[in-house]
Design a protein around this motif. Structure first.
Motif, short mmCIF file in Angstrom:
data_model
loop_
_atom_site.label_atom_id
_atom_site.label_comp_id
_atom_site.label_asym_id
_atom_site.label_seq_id
_atom_site.Cartn_x
_atom_site.Cartn_y
_atom_site.Cartn_z
N ALA A 290 -20.92 0.03 21.01
CA ALA A 290 -20.13 -1.11 20.55
C ALA A 290 -21.06 -2.08 19.83
O ALA A 290 -21.91 -2.70 20.43
CB ALA A 290 -19.45 -1.79 21.73
N THR B 215 -15.53 1.52 22.98
CA THR B 215 -15.12 0.88 21.74
C THR B 215 -14.19 1.83 20.99
O THR B 215 -13.71 2.81 21.57
CB THR B 215 -16.35 0.46 20.92
N GLU C 128 -15.67 -0.29 15.17
CA GLU C 128 -17.01 -0.10 14.61
C GLU C 128 -16.99 -0.10 13.08
O GLU C 128 -17.92 -0.59 12.44
CB GLU C 128 -17.64 1.18 15.17
#
Length: 209
Positions: free
Chosen positions: A156, A197, A202
């Protein structure tokens, strides 16, 4: 369809190990220190771990591998055979002191960088070889469940270190861009350290990508 995924975090580097329920047994991804004892507590009676998938063999991800295999009889799968050149335990011991020893284990299935898929625990997996953090870096995509277990390839807001032996920033970033970012944006990324995540998160916010 979401998968039944449990996470353990332990060892000197706060490494994540995962336990995924499949129709033919449980599949583990990475085995940090203390993971095997945790698995014993989590497994329902009559269940076992059929397979251990190793994202890469740095010491913090495999310190519990031998114990887990001894306890459950699981098969160990990794891109490359076991090697102290991959575990980096000597480097860690010299740099930081004690507590980094890895009990030797045997990789039952060293599938190599050309392997793209397999079935473990009755679940279908796509295999993505992404070196750069480690030469044997591997991400395991759980097909049909929108999940990828990527070890230290992608975090993350960050990516894995590339200053270890065999590291390469260009290989790591290019591998992430070519193999992970094209996945559906809702895909959940389960990393070797830190919180989960998503590809979308991202793509939007990771400064390295």
């Amino acid at each position: 369809m979401s998968a039944d995924i449990q996470v353990y975090t332990g060892g000197s580097c706060a490494c994540n190990g995962y336990l995924v329920k499949g129709p033919q047994g449980y599949v583990a991804i990475d085995a940090p220190a203390g993971f095997a004892a945790w698995v014993k507590k989590k497994l329902p009676e009559g269940s076992t771990v059929t397979d251990l998938l190793i994202t890469h063999q740095h010491f913090d991800h495999v310190q519990g591998a031998a114990e887990l295999a001894a306890d459950t009889g699981c098969k160990i799968h990794a891109c490359m055979p076991y090697s102290t050149a991959l575990t980096l335990e000597d480097l860690a011991r010299n740099a930081w002191g004690g507590g980094f020893d890895v009990e030797p284990y045997s990789v039952d299935n060293a599938f190599g960088s050309a392997c793209t898929g397999a079935t473990w625990g009755g679940l279908n997996w796509r295999i993505h070889h992404i070196p750069g953090h480690s030469p044997d870096g591997t991400a395991y995509e759980l097909l049909g469940h929108g999940s990828v277990f990527c070890g230290d390839i992608l975090f993350a807001g960050a990516i894995g270190r590339t200053d270890f032996p065999g590291g390469s920033l260009s290989k790591l970033v290019n591998g992430i861009r070519e193999k992970l970012l094209p996945l559906p944006h809702t895909t959940c990324i389960y990393s070797g350290h830190g919180p989960a995540t998503s590809i979308e998160e991202e793509v939007l916010n990771n400064p390295y990508l």
